[in-house]
Design a protein around this motif. Structure first.
Motif, PDB file in Angstrom:
ATOM      1  N   GLY A 168       6.068   7.338  -0.816  1.00  0.00           N
ATOM      2  CA  GLY A 168       6.590   6.796   0.290  1.00  0.00           C
ATOM      3  C   GLY A 168       7.051   5.613   0.057  1.00  0.00           C
ATOM      4  N   GLN A 169       7.777   4.704   1.219  1.00  0.00           N
ATOM      5  CA  GLN A 169       8.380   3.524   0.780  1.00  0.00           C
ATOM      6  C   GLN A 169       7.212   2.123   0.771  1.00  0.00           C
ATOM      7  OE1 GLN A 169      11.389   3.822  -0.302  1.00  0.00           O
ATOM      8  NE2 GLN A 169      12.322   2.712   1.238  1.00  0.00           N
ATOM      9  N   GLY A 170       5.855   2.601   1.122  1.00  0.00           N
ATOM     10  CA  GLY A 170       5.128   1.730   1.248  1.00  0.00           C
ATOM     11  C   GLY A 170       4.940   0.679   2.495  1.00  0.00           C
ATOM     12  N   THR A 171       3.749   0.135   2.588  1.00  0.00           N
ATOM     13  CA  THR A 171       3.432  -0.817   3.791  1.00  0.00           C
ATOM     14  C   THR A 171       3.213  -2.183   2.925  1.00  0.00           C
ATOM     15  OG1 THR A 171       2.702   0.885   5.211  1.00  0.00           O
ATOM     16  CG2 THR A 171       2.293  -1.466   5.607  1.00  0.00           C
ATOM     17  N   ARG A 172       4.175  -3.060   3.351  1.00  0.00           N
ATOM     18  CA  ARG A 172       3.639  -4.575   2.555  1.00  0.00           C
ATOM     19  C   ARG A 172       2.792  -5.329   3.588  1.00  0.00           C
ATOM     20  NH1 ARG A 172       5.859  -7.451  -1.394  1.00  0.00           N
ATOM     21  NH2 ARG A 172       7.665  -6.077  -1.550  1.00  0.00           N
ATOM     22  N   LEU A 173       1.657  -5.663   2.983  1.00  0.00           N
ATOM     23  CA  LEU A 173       0.554  -6.088   3.739  1.00  0.00           C
ATOM     24  C   LEU A 173       0.582  -7.748   3.445  1.00  0.00           C
ATOM     25  CD1 LEU A 173      -1.875  -6.301   5.917  1.00  0.00           C
ATOM     26  CD2 LEU A 173      -3.361  -5.822   3.979  1.00  0.00           C
ATOM     27  N   THR A 174       0.442  -8.643   4.327  1.00  0.00           N
ATOM     28  CA  THR A 174       0.291 -10.041   3.986  1.00  0.00           C
ATOM     29  C   THR A 174      -0.806 -10.434   4.813  1.00  0.00           C
ATOM     30  OG1 THR A 174       2.783 -10.166   3.772  1.00  0.00           O
ATOM     31  CG2 THR A 174       1.238 -12.316   4.004  1.00  0.00           C
ATOM     32  N   VAL A 175      -1.677 -10.972   4.128  1.00  0.00           N
ATOM     33  CA  VAL A 175      -2.990 -11.601   4.754  1.00  0.00           C
ATOM     34  C   VAL A 175      -2.781 -13.018   4.729  1.00  0.00           C
ATOM     35  CG1 VAL A 175      -5.433 -11.509   4.974  1.00  0.00           C
ATOM     36  CG2 VAL A 175      -4.488  -9.448   4.190  1.00  0.00           C
ATOM     37  N   VAL A 176      -2.870 -13.664   6.071  1.00  0.00           N
ATOM     38  CA  VAL A 176      -2.719 -15.160   5.983  1.00  0.00           C
ATOM     39  C   VAL A 176      -4.049 -15.802   6.399  1.00  0.00           C
ATOM     40  CG1 VAL A 176      -0.426 -15.153   5.940  1.00  0.00           C
ATOM     41  CG2 VAL A 176      -1.546 -15.287   8.315  1.00  0.00           C
ATOM     42  N   TYR A 235       0.720  -1.147   0.032  1.00  0.00           N
ATOM     43  CA  TYR A 235      -0.051  -0.131  -0.186  1.00  0.00           C
ATOM     44  C   TYR A 235       0.739   1.357   0.102  1.00  0.00           C
ATOM     45  CZ  TYR A 235      -3.990  -3.221   0.352  1.00  0.00           C
ATOM     46  OH  TYR A 235      -4.717  -4.080   0.318  1.00  0.00           O
ATOM     47  N   LEU A 236       0.817   1.950  -1.018  1.00  0.00           N
ATOM     48  CA  LEU A 236       1.598   3.257  -1.423  1.00  0.00           C
ATOM     49  C   LEU A 236       0.916   4.347  -1.163  1.00  0.00           C
ATOM     50  CD1 LEU A 236       3.205   2.074  -4.745  1.00  0.00           C
ATOM     51  CD2 LEU A 236       4.253   2.091  -2.653  1.00  0.00           C
ATOM     52  N   CYS A 237       1.339   5.402  -0.290  1.00  0.00           N
ATOM     53  CA  CYS A 237       0.953   6.728  -0.164  1.00  0.00           C
ATOM     54  C   CYS A 237       1.984   7.596  -1.190  1.00  0.00           C
ATOM     55  CB  CYS A 237       1.087   7.095   1.241  1.00  0.00           C
ATOM     56  SG  CYS A 237       0.327   8.928   1.483  1.00  0.00           S
ATOM     57  N   GLU A 283      13.402  -1.059  -3.237  1.00  0.00           N
ATOM     58  CA  GLU A 283      13.004   0.381  -2.988  1.00  0.00           C
ATOM     59  C   GLU A 283      11.658   0.919  -3.244  1.00  0.00           C
ATOM     60  OE1 GLU A 283      17.621   1.539  -3.689  1.00  0.00           O
ATOM     61  OE2 GLU A 283      16.226   2.747  -4.573  1.00  0.00           O
ATOM     62  N   GLY A 284      11.227   2.299  -3.005  1.00  0.00           N
ATOM     63  CA  GLY A 284       9.889   2.678  -3.577  1.00  0.00           C
ATOM     64  C   GLY A 284      10.172   3.148  -4.997  1.00  0.00           C
ATOM     65  N   LEU A 285       9.021   3.882  -5.396  1.00  0.00           N
ATOM     66  CA  LEU A 285       8.845   4.374  -6.706  1.00  0.00           C
ATOM     67  C   LEU A 285       9.283   5.759  -6.523  1.00  0.00           C
ATOM     68  CD1 LEU A 285       5.188   3.658  -7.400  1.00  0.00           C
ATOM     69  CD2 LEU A 285       7.080   3.077  -9.087  1.00  0.00           C
TER      70      LEU A 285
END
Lengths: 113, 112
Positions: free
Chosen positions: A105-113, A90-92, B42-44
């Motif tokens: 931003g660097q993003g949030t990596r979400l993993t749903v298990v 999820y990127l902002c 890395e990011g975009l």
């Protein structure tokens, strides 16, 4: 100049749980975006804010996703309840508008298990 | 609505080879066009941009020209390096609503 800040960087949850992501845009940027990037695909716009008003949320799954941008600065994106297919980054991003680019931003990596 | 189409990847090249990644778009009005790059882990990051027809964006040896008549914004580099290995995204910015739409991305691998 500080960039777009996001937290957390990583999150693992079980399906049907809820999760929230936070974003602080570049100072002075009126436009804020949330994107979903599934592995191997390009970012897909979920919602766009102009100050604290929503400009476009046509691709936001409103039955489970919500977002707010109080006071026109930072923003939160929430998923409740999460599904397996919500696993993504999820990127902002923010922009000052006009002919300028969006900064990510660097993003949030979400993993749903 | 607005959309961006990119050539399918992955693209694998030898160092110093010539690179072209095709990008075409569909949009109403007069959008701005962008190439973003995502290096591993890395990011975009913005690579280059063009805001009107016939503008040429350039950065780090990469170039792209905004062609309104062919609705294209192809990315080129004369001599790629191993460090250029990344995923490249063509994007379109609607100047009315600043709705950034991205293509699916093209993964480039450059071999020494």
């Amino acid at each position: 100049e500080a960039g777009v800040a996001q937290s957390p960087r990583y999150k693992i949850i079980e399906k049907r749980q809820s999760v929230a992501f936070w974003c602080n845009p570049i100072s002075g940027h009126a436009t804020l975006y949330w994107y979903q990037q599934i592995l191997g695909q390009g970012p897909k716009l979920l919602i766009q804010f102009q100050n604290n008003g929503v400009v476009d949320d046509s691709q936001l799954p409103k039955d489970r996703f919500s977002a707010e941008r109080l006071k026109g600065v930072d923003s939160t994106l929430k998923i409740q309840p999460a599904k397996l297919e919500d696993s993504a980054v999820y990127l902002c991003a923010s922009s000052s508008g006009g002919f300028t680019e969006a900064f990510f931003g660097q993003g949030t990596r979400l993993t749903v298990v | 609505g607005n959309s961006v189409t990119q050539m399918e990847g992955p693209v694998t090249l030898s160092e110093e080879a010539f690179l072209t990644i095709n990008c075409t778009y569909t949009a109403t009005g007069y959008p701005s066009l962008f190439w973003y790059v995502q290096y591993p882990g890395e990011g975009l990051q913005l690579l280059l941009k063009a805001t009107k027809a016939d503008d040429k964006g350039s950065n780090k040896g990469f170039e792209a020209t905004y062609r309104k008549e062919t609705t294209s914004f192809h990315l080129e580099k004369g001599s790629v390096q191993v460090s250029d290995s990344a995923v490249y995204f063509c994007a379109l910015g609607d100047n009315y609503g600043q709705n950034f739409v991205f293509g699916p991305g093209t993964r480039l691998s450059v071999l020494p």
